[in-house]
Design an enzyme around this catalytic site. Structure first.
Site, mmCIF file in Angstrom:
data_model
loop_
_atom_site.group_PDB
_atom_site.id
_atom_site.type_symbol
_atom_site.label_atom_id
_atom_site.label_comp_id
_atom_site.label_asym_id
_atom_site.label_seq_id
_atom_site.Cartn_x
_atom_site.Cartn_y
_atom_site.Cartn_z
ATOM 1 N N ASP A 146 133.066 -97.610 -112.881
ATOM 2 C CA ASP A 146 131.709 -96.845 -112.271
ATOM 3 C C ASP A 146 131.537 -95.500 -113.024
ATOM 4 O OD1 ASP A 146 130.740 -98.798 -110.726
ATOM 5 O OD2 ASP A 146 131.885 -98.416 -108.961
ATOM 6 N N SER A 190 134.086 -98.049 -101.811
ATOM 7 C CA SER A 190 134.621 -99.082 -101.603
ATOM 8 C C SER A 190 135.528 -99.510 -100.367
ATOM 9 C CB SER A 190 135.528 -99.303 -102.838
ATOM 10 O OG SER A 190 134.887 -99.781 -103.874
ATOM 11 N N ARG A 239 134.732 -101.833 -96.954
ATOM 12 C CA ARG A 239 135.930 -102.808 -96.386
ATOM 13 C C ARG A 239 136.393 -102.423 -94.929
ATOM 14 N NH1 ARG A 239 135.227 -102.847 -101.529
ATOM 15 N NH2 ARG A 239 135.862 -104.434 -102.900
HETATM 16 C C1 S3P Z 1 133.058 -102.425 -106.349
HETATM 17 C C2 S3P Z 1 133.333 -103.106 -107.299
HETATM 18 C C3 S3P Z 1 132.586 -103.051 -108.663
HETATM 19 C C4 S3P Z 1 132.057 -101.597 -108.706
HETATM 20 C C5 S3P Z 1 131.363 -101.245 -107.392
HETATM 21 C C6 S3P Z 1 132.027 -101.408 -106.004
HETATM 22 C C7 S3P Z 1 133.708 -102.830 -104.855
HETATM 23 O O1 S3P Z 1 131.532 -103.598 -108.895
HETATM 24 O O2 S3P Z 1 131.126 -101.096 -109.933
HETATM 25 O O3 S3P Z 1 130.368 -99.904 -107.357
HETATM 26 O O4 S3P Z 1 133.511 -101.937 -103.908
HETATM 27 O O5 S3P Z 1 134.290 -103.990 -105.175
HETATM 28 P P1 S3P Z 1 132.017 -105.269 -109.600
HETATM 29 O O6 S3P Z 1 132.777 -105.897 -108.747
HETATM 30 O O7 S3P Z 1 130.625 -105.879 -110.020
HETATM 31 O O8 S3P Z 1 132.561 -104.777 -110.972
#
Ligand code: S3P
Length: 451
Positions: free
Chosen positions: A333, A36, A40
């Site tokens: 996750d 994540s 970003r």
């Molecule tokens: C993420 C948000 C989550 C997660 C994904 C990564 C992110 O998804 O499951 O692997 O980096 O913002 P959702 O926003 O669909 O919950």
């Protein structure tokens, strides 16, 4: 240095995997950078005026898809060495129209966040992805981004391939998230960066806050307030982002597989280095501890504005769990590998309130239910979760092949299950592991796994 291999909208040849029990796991592992935060850091660096440095970037296929997309829209993203990147941004408002469709591979995060970026720029971009991504719902981002003025044409059912025609100037919105989703929150905030006025997102249930932390770090004007309706995030648009030096901490979602592996394999004692422990992400470790896991935080510190520690994990007998659905976003996750832990616990775990699992890289409730059944676990599928009858430490029977359905976390969860099984666990396709954790299998071997 050239970048690692790019994603592909149709998946490469399947890589079957067989994994068997191999005795105690011991040693140290350093998991790769947080996925994540890596996405970003590329996106915000691409929008800054000047050159940012990133170290510890995850070089999985999903993040490489983001790097390719920001390049296609005018940023320079250069790989200097393993995890070391230099990105020269175009400035907020400066994204260029890509000349070809953006190939998002398997990555929902790339798709939804980049849709937000495009939505408030005067450009048009088409997003394509693999079979898994093309089955995932995009309506949740299409709705707020359309409210901001973007014109979005998806395939039937609000899916990929889809085209976003951005609008400049876009209209700032005040939006309450109908589903707890950091991706939706982030898409709106990223669209808000190039939108005049104040864009407001209200999240009734808190989700991972990496976007808020990093936007503030890049100099955006952003406030976050807890209120009775939820966390209210307000971003002032037409921001000027200043380039940063970013150190990406290790991914707790990747560490999760090693934490469960060491917990379930008798005699194990491993240390996982540099694990990000942002409270919006660390729910699995709390859930495992509540089940009796032995997880010790060593040398807590701050890396790149995020709490980090090394985790020493030793084998422990587990009891069943019943996690609070309000904690689900902090371990969103990790449910597949939590199901594996629950399957070896004493007692029956009822894990409910996680309907979002059905719209991840696969329907993770159905995929895990089928796979666990195939290796001898008794489970009952709920509309919004799974009941898992624990085996009280009795090894899995083994078997397969497990259908992983282009889902990296399903493949890694069953690799972990294979480490405590009386016959090998066969996995139909381990190739998707490269989307988030390319060196998962080599690292697992370094602590003693046979795979
Ligand atoms: C993420 C948000 C989550 C997660 C994904 C990564 C992110 O998804 O499951 O692997 O980096 O913002 P959702 O926003 O669909 O919950």
């Amino acid at each position: 240095m050239s970048a690692p291999s790019s994603p592909h909208s149709s998946h490469a040849a399947a890589q079957p995997l067989s994994i068997r029990a191999s005795g105690p796991l011991r040693g140290e592992v350093a998991v790769p950078g947080d996925k994540s935060i890596s996405h970003r850091s590329l996106m915000l660096s691409a929008l800054a005026v000047g050159t940012s440095q990133i170290s510890g970037l995850l070089e999985g296929e999903d993040v490489i898809a983001t790097a390719a997309a920001v390049r296609a829209m005018g940023a320079q993203a250069e790989r200097l060495g393993p995890g070391e990147w230099r990105v020269s941004g175009v400035g907020v408002g400066g994204l260029l129209q890509p000349t070809q469709a953006l190939d998002m591979g398997n990555s929902g995060t790339s798709t939804r966040l980049l849709m937000g970026l495009v939505a408030s720029h005067p450009i048009t971009a088409t997003f394509v992805g693999d079979a898994s991504l093309s089955g995932r719902p995009m309506g949740r981002v299409i709705a707020p981004l359309s409210d901001m003025g973007a014109d979005i044409t998806p395939a039937p059912g609000g899916r990929l391939p889809l085209t976003v025609r951005g609008l400049y100037p876009a209209v700032p919105i005040r939006y309450t998230l109908p589903v707890a989703s950091a991706q939706v929150k982030s898409a709106i905030l990223l669209a808000g960066l190039n939108t005049p006025g104040t864009t407001t997102v209200i999240e009734p249930v808190p989700t991972r806050d990496h976007s808020e932390r990093m936007l503030a770090g890049f100099g955006a004007q952003l406030t976050v307030e807890p209120t009775p309706e939820g966390r209210v995030i307000m971003l002032t648009g037409e921001a000027e982002l200043k380039p940063q030096t970013i150190v990406v901490p290790g991914d707790p979602s990747s560490a999760a597989f090693f934490a469960v592996a060491a917990t379930i394999v008798p005699g194990s004692d491993i240390t996982i280095l540099n694990v990000g422990l942002n409270p919006t992400r660390s729910g699995l470790f709390a859930a495992l501890r509540a089940m009796g896991a032995d997880i010790e935080e060593v040398s807590p510190r701050t890396v790149g504005g995020e709490p980090v520690a090394d985790l020493r994990v030793r084998h422990a007998r587990l009891t069943a769990c019943d996690p609070d659905p309000a904690a689900a976003p902090s371990m969103i996750d990790e449910f597949p590998v939590l199901f594996v832990a629950a399957a070896l616990a004493k007692g029956t775990s009822r894990i409910a309130g996680i309907e979002e699992m059905r719209v991840k890289e696969s329907d993770r409730i159905a995929t895990m239910a089928a796979g666990l059944t195939a290796i001898g676990v008794s489970v009952e599928e709920l509309p919004d979760g799974l009941v898992v009858h624990g085996r009280d430490g009795e090894p899995f029977a083994g078997g397969g092949p497990i259908a992983t359905r282009l889902d990296h976390r399903i493949a890694m969860s069953f690799a972990v299950a294979g480490l405590h099984a009386s016959a090998p666990v066969e996995i139909d396709d381990a190739a998707p592991i490269a989307t988030s954790f390319p060196n998962f299998l080599p690292l697992l071997r370094t602590v003693g796994a046979a795979c």
